[in-house]
Design an enzyme around this catalytic site. Structure first.
Site, PDB file in Angstrom:
ATOM      1  N   GLY A  36      43.198  39.680  39.471  1.00  0.00           N
ATOM      2  CA  GLY A  36      42.721  40.718  38.472  1.00  0.00           C
ATOM      3  C   GLY A  36      41.074  40.786  38.369  1.00  0.00           C
ATOM      4  O   GLY A  36      40.358  40.368  39.298  1.00  0.00           O
ATOM      5  N   TYR A  37      40.798  41.732  37.260  1.00  0.00           N
ATOM      6  CA  TYR A  37      39.435  42.029  37.301  1.00  0.00           C
ATOM      7  C   TYR A  37      39.062  42.796  38.738  1.00  0.00           C
ATOM      8  O   TYR A  37      37.910  42.286  39.096  1.00  0.00           O
ATOM      9  CB  TYR A  37      38.466  40.828  36.729  1.00  0.00           C
ATOM     10  CG  TYR A  37      37.629  41.278  35.957  1.00  0.00           C
ATOM     11  CD1 TYR A  37      37.822  41.742  34.555  1.00  0.00           C
ATOM     12  CD2 TYR A  37      36.170  41.448  36.305  1.00  0.00           C
ATOM     13  CE1 TYR A  37      36.831  42.224  33.505  1.00  0.00           C
ATOM     14  CE2 TYR A  37      35.132  41.739  35.379  1.00  0.00           C
ATOM     15  CZ  TYR A  37      35.379  42.088  34.020  1.00  0.00           C
ATOM     16  OH  TYR A  37      34.507  42.575  33.203  1.00  0.00           O
ATOM     17  N   HIS A  42      38.751  44.485  46.216  1.00  0.00           N
ATOM     18  CA  HIS A  42      40.297  44.165  45.878  1.00  0.00           C
ATOM     19  C   HIS A  42      40.719  45.853  46.446  1.00  0.00           C
ATOM     20  O   HIS A  42      41.771  45.910  46.950  1.00  0.00           O
ATOM     21  CB  HIS A  42      40.613  44.062  44.399  1.00  0.00           C
ATOM     22  CG  HIS A  42      40.468  42.881  43.928  1.00  0.00           C
ATOM     23  ND1 HIS A  42      39.530  42.590  42.919  1.00  0.00           N
ATOM     24  CD2 HIS A  42      40.832  41.568  44.055  1.00  0.00           C
ATOM     25  CE1 HIS A  42      39.389  41.413  42.797  1.00  0.00           C
ATOM     26  NE2 HIS A  42      40.109  40.899  43.326  1.00  0.00           N
ATOM     27  N   LYS A 154      36.508  36.973  52.808  1.00  0.00           N
ATOM     28  CA  LYS A 154      35.613  36.351  51.650  1.00  0.00           C
ATOM     29  C   LYS A 154      36.086  35.066  51.246  1.00  0.00           C
ATOM     30  O   LYS A 154      35.384  33.960  51.044  1.00  0.00           O
ATOM     31  CB  LYS A 154      35.488  37.325  50.402  1.00  0.00           C
ATOM     32  CG  LYS A 154      35.127  36.730  49.012  1.00  0.00           C
ATOM     33  CD  LYS A 154      33.969  36.831  48.712  1.00  0.00           C
ATOM     34  CE  LYS A 154      33.294  35.959  47.639  1.00  0.00           C
ATOM     35  NZ  LYS A 154      34.196  35.544  46.638  1.00  0.00           N
ATOM     36  N   GLN A 158      41.305  30.243  52.301  1.00  0.00           N
ATOM     37  CA  GLN A 158      42.538  30.716  51.648  1.00  0.00           C
ATOM     38  C   GLN A 158      43.131  31.479  52.937  1.00  0.00           C
ATOM     39  O   GLN A 158      44.363  31.270  52.841  1.00  0.00           O
ATOM     40  CB  GLN A 158      42.069  31.398  50.670  1.00  0.00           C
ATOM     41  CG  GLN A 158      43.306  32.172  50.195  1.00  0.00           C
ATOM     42  CD  GLN A 158      42.836  32.996  48.511  1.00  0.00           C
ATOM     43  OE1 GLN A 158      43.117  32.252  47.482  1.00  0.00           O
ATOM     44  NE2 GLN A 158      42.649  34.263  48.715  1.00  0.00           N
TER      45      GLN A 158
HETATM   46  P1  AMP Z   1      40.826  37.217  43.744  1.00  0.00           P
HETATM   47  O1  AMP Z   1      41.289  38.174  42.886  1.00  0.00           O
HETATM   48  O2  AMP Z   1      39.471  36.632  43.778  1.00  0.00           O
HETATM   49  O3  AMP Z   1      41.894  36.080  44.013  1.00  0.00           O
HETATM   50  O4  AMP Z   1      41.112  38.085  45.074  1.00  0.00           O
HETATM   51  C1  AMP Z   1      42.191  38.677  45.467  1.00  0.00           C
HETATM   52  C2  AMP Z   1      42.057  38.877  47.011  1.00  0.00           C
HETATM   53  O5  AMP Z   1      40.803  39.483  47.125  1.00  0.00           O
HETATM   54  C3  AMP Z   1      41.877  37.783  47.897  1.00  0.00           C
HETATM   55  O6  AMP Z   1      42.616  38.086  49.174  1.00  0.00           O
HETATM   56  C4  AMP Z   1      40.234  37.895  48.278  1.00  0.00           C
HETATM   57  O7  AMP Z   1      39.871  37.133  49.321  1.00  0.00           O
HETATM   58  C5  AMP Z   1      40.105  39.513  48.128  1.00  0.00           C
HETATM   59  N1  AMP Z   1      38.693  39.622  47.906  1.00  0.00           N
HETATM   60  C6  AMP Z   1      37.948  38.853  46.713  1.00  0.00           C
HETATM   61  N2  AMP Z   1      36.930  39.623  46.888  1.00  0.00           N
HETATM   62  C7  AMP Z   1      36.559  40.223  47.937  1.00  0.00           C
HETATM   63  C8  AMP Z   1      35.522  40.929  48.623  1.00  0.00           C
HETATM   64  N3  AMP Z   1      34.173  40.946  48.251  1.00  0.00           N
HETATM   65  N4  AMP Z   1      35.830  41.353  49.754  1.00  0.00           N
HETATM   66  C9  AMP Z   1      37.085  41.557  50.351  1.00  0.00           C
HETATM   67  N5  AMP Z   1      38.117  40.791  49.895  1.00  0.00           N
HETATM   68  C10 AMP Z   1      38.031  40.152  48.757  1.00  0.00           C
END
Ligand code: AMP
Length: 286
Positions: A36-37, A42, A154, A158
């Site tokens: 989220g956020y 995303h 990014k 993971q």
């Molecule tokens: P998070 O909410 O940070 O756990 O991220 C959720 C998903 O969004 C994960 O697959 C991250 O790798 C992806 N993500 C987060 N930041 C970015 C970004 N700047 N560019 C591309 N994907 C992202």
């Protein structure tokens, strides 16, 4: 896309029955797990999922099991209403936002552990993190039953962990990697960027700059990994409030460290700027 009212699902049972109906209707389910956020990174994942599916499900779950005891679980930014509006604009069909207590009831005891990939990069300073990630993603997969799921490069390690888990456990899910979305100044978008103070921005930008410089150095003929890492360290530590967790150049598949760049090479780094831990990475060779 967009226009239809988004469905917000809170329970595991409702998610599973909704996904069952989608599958019975012959719909291909695309899935984007998030904490989220939401930001533009995303949203780019959601657009990619749309291109691979008929119905997109986004999960919003700040997963307690992937945070260490001294990490930012409690402080992690949350804004479900705004997230739902943004997802709706992207034409997302369902936001799945389970309760932590339902996902991990008191007698919970099953975790997924990978042998090798978590011994590298973020896994060293975040013990248990990738076990938490693999476990929650497997659980989310069982709730959403996607045909395809999108993860950002990014979080390179993971993505590697998820690909390995899906292959090892014979999950019939296509895993799609999405390029890193950056701010105009190069900073990789992250929900944690909300923690940064304006005066910390130049320090935060040093991650991307040091990656670009390493890539340029490789293009100009530098092959020695310690030379490349030292240059990056100097660039980053030139800024106040920076503390390097790691800077590594590794095999992009195994994540094993390299000594010289002779083929595919990934540079990955984690740096604390003040209290905020930032990560970034870049392939040094095309
Ligand atoms: P998070 O909410 O940070 O756990 O991220 C959720 C998903 O969004 C994960 O697959 C991250 O790798 C992806 N993500 C987060 N930041 C970015 C970004 N700047 N560019 C591309 N994907 C992202």
């Amino acid at each position: 896309m967009g226009g239809d009212t988004i469905k917000v699902v809170h329970t595991i049972r409702d998610m599973q029955s909704h996904s069952r109906r989608l599958r019975q209707d012959g719909q291909r389910i695309g899935f984007v797990p998030t904490m989220g956020y939401l930001h533009e990174g995303h949203l780019a994942l959601m657009r990619l999922a749309q291109a691979h599916a008929d119905a997109v499900v986004v999960s919003i779950f700040v997963n307690p099991t992937q945070f260490g005891p001294n990490e930012d679980f409690a402080a992690y930014p949350r804004d479900l209403d705004r997230d739902c509006r943004l997802a709706e604009k992207e034409g997302v069909a369902v936001v799945f936002t389970p309760e932590a207590e339902a996902f991990y009831p008191p007698n919970y005891q099953t975790y997924i552990n990978l042998e090798a990939l978590p011994r590298h990069l973020c896994g060293v300073s975040r013990p248990g993190h990738f076990s938490g990630v693999a476990t929650v993603v497997a659980k989310l997969f069982h709730c959403v039953t996607p045909h395809a799921a999108v993860f950002g490069q990014k979080d390179y390690q993971q993505l590697a962990v998820i690909r390995q888990m899906v292959a090892d456990l014979n999950m019939d899910i296509e895993i799609i990697g999405a390029p890193t979305v950056r701010e105009p100044d190069g900073l990789a978008m992250s929900s944690r960027n909300a923690y940064l103070q304006p005066e910390q921005r130049p320090a935060a930008l040093s991650l991307h700059r040091s990656l670009i410089q390493a890539k340029q150095a490789v293009a100009a003929g530098t092959r020695n990994v310690s030379t490349l890492i030292t240059a990056a360290r100097v660039e980053i530590l030139a800024h106040p409030q920076t503390e390097v967790d790691y800077i590594e150049i590794c095999n992009p598949v195994t994540l094993d460290s390299l000594e010289t760049v002779t083929g595919p090479a990934l540079m990955a780094l984690a740096v604390k700027v003040g209290q905020t831990r930032l990560i970034d990475n870049m392939l040094l060779t095309d």
